[in-house]
Motif scaffolding. Sequence first.
Motif, short mmCIF file in Angstrom:
data_model
loop_
_atom_site.label_atom_id
_atom_site.label_comp_id
_atom_site.label_asym_id
_atom_site.label_seq_id
_atom_site.Cartn_x
_atom_site.Cartn_y
_atom_site.Cartn_z
N ILE A 44 -1.30 -2.07 -6.02
CA ILE A 44 -2.38 -1.12 -6.12
C ILE A 44 -1.90 0.41 -6.52
N ALA A 45 -0.54 0.62 -6.14
CA ALA A 45 -0.05 2.01 -6.67
C ALA A 45 -0.03 1.87 -8.19
N ALA A 46 0.52 0.74 -8.85
CA ALA A 46 0.63 0.62 -10.01
C ALA A 46 -0.87 1.04 -10.89
N HIS A 47 -1.82 0.28 -10.40
CA HIS A 47 -3.18 0.64 -10.86
C HIS A 47 -3.50 1.94 -11.02
N GLU A 80 -10.70 2.46 -10.39
CA GLU A 80 -11.70 1.75 -9.28
C GLU A 80 -10.54 0.50 -8.78
N GLU A 81 -10.08 0.06 -9.44
CA GLU A 81 -9.29 -1.06 -8.99
C GLU A 81 -8.31 -0.56 -7.69
N PRO A 85 -6.45 6.11 -1.10
CA PRO A 85 -7.37 7.43 -0.75
C PRO A 85 -7.27 8.17 -2.00
N ALA A 86 -6.03 8.54 -2.62
CA ALA A 86 -6.15 9.19 -3.55
C ALA A 86 -7.21 8.91 -4.80
N ALA A 87 -7.17 7.66 -5.14
CA ALA A 87 -7.96 7.08 -6.13
C ALA A 87 -9.43 7.20 -5.74
N ARG A 88 -9.63 7.25 -4.46
CA ARG A 88 -11.21 7.21 -3.97
C ARG A 88 -11.66 8.63 -4.20
#
Length: 304
Positions: A182-185, A210-211, A218-221
């Motif tokens: 997930i961190a790579a995404h 989004e992935e 949370p940062a992506a969100r």
Amino acid sequence: MSEDTAADTSSCCASCGIAEVDDMKLSECADCDLAKYCSDGCQKEHKSQHEEACKKRAAELRDEILFRQPESSHLGDCPICCLPLPLDLKKSIMYSCCSKMICKGCSHANKIREWEGSLQQRCPFCRKLSIETDEERDKRWMKRIEANDSVAMTQKGIQQFMKGDYSSAFEYFTRAAGLGDIAAHYNLSCMYHNGQGVEKDREKGIHYMEEAAIGGHPAARYNLGWNEWNNGNSEKAVQHFIIAVTQGDDESIKNLMFSFKEGYASKDDLAAALRAHQAAIDATKSPQRDAAEAYYRNKDSINA
């Protein structure tokens, strides 16, 4: 259309109308669940009639996945105490020997045990001897990468990124994302957004963001919330902020509070999100972690 008619239609090829029987299996459209086909030819022939509805339904299905509350953050639980890892990465330690992130509570407790017993320092999880030099640590990361460890690939990508080698970092993140890290995404999204190691591509940046959000980042969100807000999609923005807040993200609280003041978030939604935020924070606490935090705080004040 009656339920019986709808059921009959769903069992027939959307193009030629042939029914699904024992020796004739239909395949669903790859992008939505609205149509089935008996062959690639039928699907191709029906494309012009189906395309608009397909895109709409595919977007709906994507949103169902995107706005589903993650069970935990992308960090997961400490593999020793099994409590959720804090979102603050300074409160955990990543070990290169096994690519495990251990909370400082467990790491500190292990060190105390070793000090008291005059034991050699070892990883709290895999029990390998601790290493001192960056060179030895890097060798361990590479060994994990050779074993197809996505976490190690992401860590190596971060190292290369910090050195300014964006092309190499992009390659490591791409490999790790392909293995589901997930961190790579998230990192790939940032690189596409900024054009680092790859040509700028907003669409791909959003896809990887989004992935990452779906995986509990949370940062992506938070970033997706801002993106939707800036695009005038306040409803979706608020949904993103609420999910991030319930995961324990502090920054998203400010955005949700602002959304509430502007009338885009209800009082009940705000209150529920704040309660969930506190519950998420409380879930990461333990006497062992409190002791470790006090130790490192005192240590930092002495060294200051």
